[in-house]
Enzyme design. Sequence first.
Site, mmCIF file in Angstrom:
data_model
loop_
_atom_site.group_PDB
_atom_site.id
_atom_site.type_symbol
_atom_site.label_atom_id
_atom_site.label_comp_id
_atom_site.label_asym_id
_atom_site.label_seq_id
_atom_site.Cartn_x
_atom_site.Cartn_y
_atom_site.Cartn_z
ATOM 1 N N TYR A 53 -62.474 15.533 49.322
ATOM 2 C CA TYR A 53 -62.584 16.210 48.028
ATOM 3 C C TYR A 53 -62.721 17.710 48.206
ATOM 4 O O TYR A 53 -63.265 18.156 49.213
ATOM 5 C CB TYR A 53 -63.798 15.684 47.255
ATOM 6 C CG TYR A 53 -63.697 14.271 46.772
ATOM 7 C CD1 TYR A 53 -62.503 13.549 46.813
ATOM 8 C CD2 TYR A 53 -64.818 13.617 46.257
ATOM 9 C CE1 TYR A 53 -62.437 12.252 46.371
ATOM 10 C CE2 TYR A 53 -64.764 12.318 45.806
ATOM 11 C CZ TYR A 53 -63.573 11.633 45.869
ATOM 12 O OH TYR A 53 -63.518 10.341 45.421
ATOM 13 N N SER A 237 -62.950 6.048 38.045
ATOM 14 C CA SER A 237 -62.054 6.234 36.894
ATOM 15 C C SER A 237 -62.347 5.267 35.754
ATOM 16 O O SER A 237 -61.427 4.660 35.190
ATOM 17 C CB SER A 237 -60.587 6.114 37.318
ATOM 18 O OG SER A 237 -60.191 7.240 38.075
ATOM 19 N N GLY A 242 -59.257 10.080 32.175
ATOM 20 C CA GLY A 242 -59.327 10.805 30.914
ATOM 21 C C GLY A 242 -58.512 10.207 29.788
ATOM 22 O O GLY A 242 -58.660 10.610 28.622
ATOM 23 N N THR A 245 -60.425 8.866 26.720
ATOM 24 C CA THR A 245 -61.071 9.809 25.796
ATOM 25 C C THR A 245 -60.210 10.037 24.562
ATOM 26 O O THR A 245 -60.710 10.503 23.534
ATOM 27 C CB THR A 245 -61.300 11.175 26.468
ATOM 28 O OG1 THR A 245 -60.029 11.816 26.700
ATOM 29 C CG2 THR A 245 -62.046 11.021 27.789
ATOM 30 N N GLY A 246 -58.916 9.759 24.674
ATOM 31 C CA GLY A 246 -57.980 10.009 23.579
ATOM 32 C C GLY A 246 -57.372 11.397 23.603
ATOM 33 O O GLY A 246 -56.516 11.713 22.764
#
Length: 348
Positions: A53, A237, A242, A245-246
């Site tokens: 990362y 995840s 994401g 979330t819309g």
Amino acid sequence: MKPRPLGRTGMTVSELCLGTMTFGTQTAQDQAHAQIDHALAAGINFIDTAEMYPVNPVSKDTIGRTEEIIGAWNAANSARRGEFILATKHSGSGMAHVRDGAPISGATIRATLESSLKRLRTDYVDLYQFHWPNRGSYMFRQNWSYDPSGQDPAAIRENMIDCLEALQREVDRGTIRAFGLSNESAWGTAQWLHLAEAGHGPRVASIQNEYSLLCRLFDTDMAELSVNEEVGLMAFSPLAAGLLTGKYQGGQVPQGSRMSLVPELGGRKSARVFGAVEAYLDIARRHGIDPVHMALAWALTRPFMMSAIFGATTLAQLDHALGAAEVTLSEEILSEIAAAHKAHPLPY
């Protein structure tokens, strides 16, 4: 923030885990440190990272930067190291930016761990995980063409024994407290368990695989193994990068979002995914619940769930996600989620 057992280790972790893969790219060090402070204050005692990362994208120039950022926090807050469970990962075969893509082996573990410890500025890692198996995996959207027929089971087990013996040496040195897997299968996890029971090294305590309303590969064979063998799932995840979330509905791509950096979301963007997301957003709207809270709270209802890992680019996103710990989903919502899953299975 409810505690849950970390396998059979005697350690307990919070049901939500702070993911850190944006620390050093999308999230600057000062903001990353603010997230750690806020998460600990909210009752989270579990932080997950990896030697490779940050991501979005993965780059040779940034390998290890996330661990360095966490290490800077550790150095400034040395008296607090015992307040949380710290997990990191050893990259698997094929990661060209480290060790020239060499597979995980007894020969790579000590040097790789020592590098992580140096960056993290700590004497020990609570949970040391293998990021993916050397032989490959059906994770990362590889399930559509997965073919294990070329594997050599005897060679795989020989490598596992070599690794377990090296891990045991680290346990004996006090540099790791527990061992975990990531992106593994039921067969692979069973081999690690069997070889540990045969006395070759530490027992697997956890498994970190992708899991969300949109990605439910863990629901069958892995679920049975996880529950019966007490190898809890660390779901990564849980918001489907994401999507849940819309914020990507209707073709939207917010500036600075993951999709703005990785347009296909690692293969998660598909012709069917937005319809599936809409089905879950509709449930949330009709019941007056935030979709982020619904997705995370649902993950925590699963019988095999140890901790759901969520990441946040900003402190505001972190604070928003933390509200999921206070949410209890009704049987009606759970029933509607089950129906939506049957109508929209495996959208990516």
